[in-house]
Structure formats: C-alpha cells, structure tokens
Motif scaffolding. Sequence first.
Motif, PDB file in Angstrom:
ATOM      1  N   GLY A 140       0.852  -1.197   0.000  1.00 42.31           N
ATOM      2  CA  GLY A 140       0.000   0.000   0.000  1.00 42.31           C
ATOM      3  C   GLY A 140       0.880   1.236   0.000  1.00 42.31           C
ATOM      4  O   GLY A 140       0.830   2.061   0.914  1.00 42.31           O
ATOM      5  N   GLY A 142       1.010   3.984  -1.562  1.00 45.94           N
ATOM      6  CA  GLY A 142       0.469   5.340  -1.714  1.00 45.94           C
ATOM      7  C   GLY A 142       1.241   6.132  -2.760  1.00 45.94           C
ATOM      8  O   GLY A 142       1.455   5.670  -3.873  1.00 45.94           O
ATOM      9  N   CYS A 214       0.232   2.847   7.671  1.00 49.10           N
ATOM     10  CA  CYS A 214      -1.124   3.395   7.668  1.00 49.10           C
ATOM     11  C   CYS A 214      -2.044   2.663   6.693  1.00 49.10           C
ATOM     12  O   CYS A 214      -2.585   3.276   5.761  1.00 49.10           O
ATOM     13  CB  CYS A 214      -1.114   4.888   7.332  1.00 49.10           C
ATOM     14  SG  CYS A 214      -0.119   5.845   8.438  1.00 49.10           S
TER      15      CYS A 214
HETATM   16  C1  LIG Z   1      -3.892   5.210   4.026  1.00 50.80           C
HETATM   17  S1  LIG Z   1      -2.988   4.916   2.567  1.00 50.80           S
HETATM   18  C2  LIG Z   1      -1.293   4.910   3.150  1.00 50.80           C
HETATM   19  C3  LIG Z   1      -0.313   5.145   2.025  1.00 50.80           C
HETATM   20  C4  LIG Z   1       1.148   5.088   2.424  1.00 50.80           C
HETATM   21  N1  LIG Z   1       1.508   3.793   2.945  1.00 50.80           N
HETATM   22  C5  LIG Z   1       1.467   6.161   3.416  1.00 50.80           C
HETATM   23  O1  LIG Z   1       1.741   5.830   4.571  1.00 50.80           O
HETATM   24  O2  LIG Z   1       1.430   7.337   3.045  1.00 50.80           O
HETATM   25  C6  LIG Z   1      -3.257   3.178   2.282  1.00 50.80           C
HETATM   26  C7  LIG Z   1      -2.814   2.781   0.906  1.00 50.80           C
HETATM   27  O3  LIG Z   1      -2.949   1.374   0.754  1.00 50.80           O
HETATM   28  C8  LIG Z   1      -3.481   1.130  -0.533  1.00 50.80           C
HETATM   29  N2  LIG Z   1      -4.123  -0.195  -0.494  1.00 50.80           N
HETATM   30  C9  LIG Z   1      -5.254  -0.522   0.149  1.00 50.80           C
HETATM   31  N3  LIG Z   1      -5.527  -1.822  -0.021  1.00 50.80           N
HETATM   32  C10 LIG Z   1      -4.527  -2.330  -0.784  1.00 50.80           C
HETATM   33  C11 LIG Z   1      -4.248  -3.613  -1.317  1.00 50.80           C
HETATM   34  N4  LIG Z   1      -5.054  -4.661  -1.083  1.00 50.80           N
HETATM   35  N5  LIG Z   1      -3.137  -3.776  -2.068  1.00 50.80           N
HETATM   36  C12 LIG Z   1      -2.316  -2.725  -2.323  1.00 50.80           C
HETATM   37  N6  LIG Z   1      -2.530  -1.486  -1.849  1.00 50.80           N
HETATM   38  C13 LIG Z   1      -3.621  -1.290  -1.084  1.00 50.80           C
HETATM   39  C14 LIG Z   1      -4.436   2.269  -0.758  1.00 50.80           C
HETATM   40  O4  LIG Z   1      -4.765   2.472  -2.113  1.00 50.80           O
HETATM   41  C15 LIG Z   1      -3.655   3.438  -0.161  1.00 50.80           C
HETATM   42  O5  LIG Z   1      -2.817   4.059  -1.098  1.00 50.80           O
END
Ligand SMILES: C[S@@+](CC[C@H](N)C(=O)[O-])C[C@H]1O[C@@H](n2cnc3c(N)ncnc32)[C@H](O)[C@@H]1O
Length: 261
Positions: A140, A142, A214
Amino acid sequence: MASLICAVPRTREALLYSILLSSRFINNPTPKLKSFSIQLSIVPQPHRHCPCSSSSSSNGGGVVVVSVGKEEGQLLRSPQLVALEYSDLNLSHNFSQDLGHVRIRQHVNPLCASLSVPAPVPDWSEVYRDSTLPLMVDIGSGSGRFLMWLAKRNLDSKNYLGLEIRKKLVKRAEHWVNELALRNIHFMFANATVSFKQLISTYPGPLMLVSILCPDPHFKKKYHKRRVLQKPLVEFIVDSLMPRGQVLLNISMICKTGHIC
Ligand SMILES: C[S@@+](CC[C@H](N)C(=O)[O-])C[C@H]1O[C@@H](n2cnc3c(N)ncnc32)[C@H](O)[C@@H]1O
C-alpha cells in the motif's frame, strides 16, 4: 502551529506505534524542518468508536498530535509537512492531464473481480539493475515517496518494491522514478493481499523488510475483509522474511481485542 494527527488508543504500545510515524520528523528532520519546534501530545477522543469492541473507545481512544511551528501564528498543514519532508527528492508536478488529477481519497474495492487475480510477475532482471539484492516491499505504497526517499539513499545495496492498488498513484510514482533515474525501485499496480506471495516467491534475492504504513482501516465490521492485512498474507510474510528480516508496521489503532483497525 500545525498538526499531523494519527488516531491511536492511549496505551503505551499504541503510542509507540504513532511515535514511529512521527520519528522521522523528530529524530531526523530534513534541514528545512530543523528550525521548527516539534511537540507531541495526546488528545482524548471520547467519541471514537472501534467496531471490533462492544463499547466505545472512551476507555482509551485518543489522537497523538504532532505540532510543528516556527513562530506563534505560523501554520503548517500536514500535506505541507509531508512535502517538506520529501523536498530533497525535487519531484516535479508537471504531469500529463491524466496524471495530474490523482484523487487521494478515492478508495478501491480490493474484492472486485479484476483485483482478485495475482498481478503478473515481472522479469526481475529487467526491473532492477541487480535483482539479487535484498528487497524491501512497501504494501500500500500510496504516493511512493517514502520508498523513493529510501531508494535514493541505498542505490547499490537494496531494492525496493511498492505495491499499490490505485493505478493512478502507481503511474505517478513510475513517472517520478523515471525522473529520478533510479534502478533499484519498482512500483506495481497490484492487490497486495492476492499478489504478494507469487511476486515474492519469484524474486531472486532475500526479502529483507516489509512495511505496511497506515493501511486503510475499513472500520465497519462488514468491510474487514477488505483490509490488506489478512491472515494468509501475514503468514506468508513471516515465512518468507530472511533471518533477521523485519516488518515495519505503522497502524492507526489497536482496539481492546488486539485487532488492528
Ligand atoms: C492510508 S494509505 C497509506 C499510504 C502510504 N503507505 C502512506 O503511509 O502514506 C493506504 C494505501 O494502501 C493502498 N491499499 C489498500 N488496499 C490495498 C491492497 N489490497 N493492495 C495494495 N494497496 C492497497 C491504498 O490504495 C492506499 O494508497
């Protein structure tokens, strides 16, 4: 003064997790942040309700507030703070029309049919200059800036892989990676829950570190199955990490029952 807010219960353990989040600001601020004063405080959140527990979290819910300010009256919002933190990457914001409008709040349903199949495995020797180096995977990822920041500092010793379910974020990250001409980092449009195993089993080097920063909490019980951290993924991570491998977890909340929300 400005605030970067991370919701946590008021337990010592949970506070540690959120300090992990803020530690880059506190212990290792960028030169541009060095002249700012930084304060950590906990503000109770009596109305926050954790769906895993039968009672409201007034028994321990709260937010950790990281305040950053230089002079009285000066305000820095958290997106500005993040931009400052990554300012040394010098990322451009001149995108094509398509890339320019990345809506950060847009959620994707990981259970939809098209995301239920593992992403195709790339040819690792084409992806990385040296595909035998130890790998760090950010689940994830981001915007991908955290991984780019690390990749730039470990050019010859580590490879980085960002897995992200929002295609536009991946495209923008790829655009930035090309700009930075980095050959030790790769971003993939993938549902990490279903793709991680196949991707990591085929990577030629050792798995050194997995970060989950996150993750989307999906508070409602009926949406828990949308959470990226499902039991088989956790088990596979544990089995695949090299000896002394690490997991970097930054979560928003642990409820009374021990669930990560
Ligand atoms: C709250 S954001 C946090 C982004 C980054 N890790 C940060 O700390 O800034 C959560 C991220 O996880 C991604 N995400 C959610 N479910 C996911 C999955 N099953 N596989 C890959 N990415 C995922 C979302 O699209 C989002 O960009």
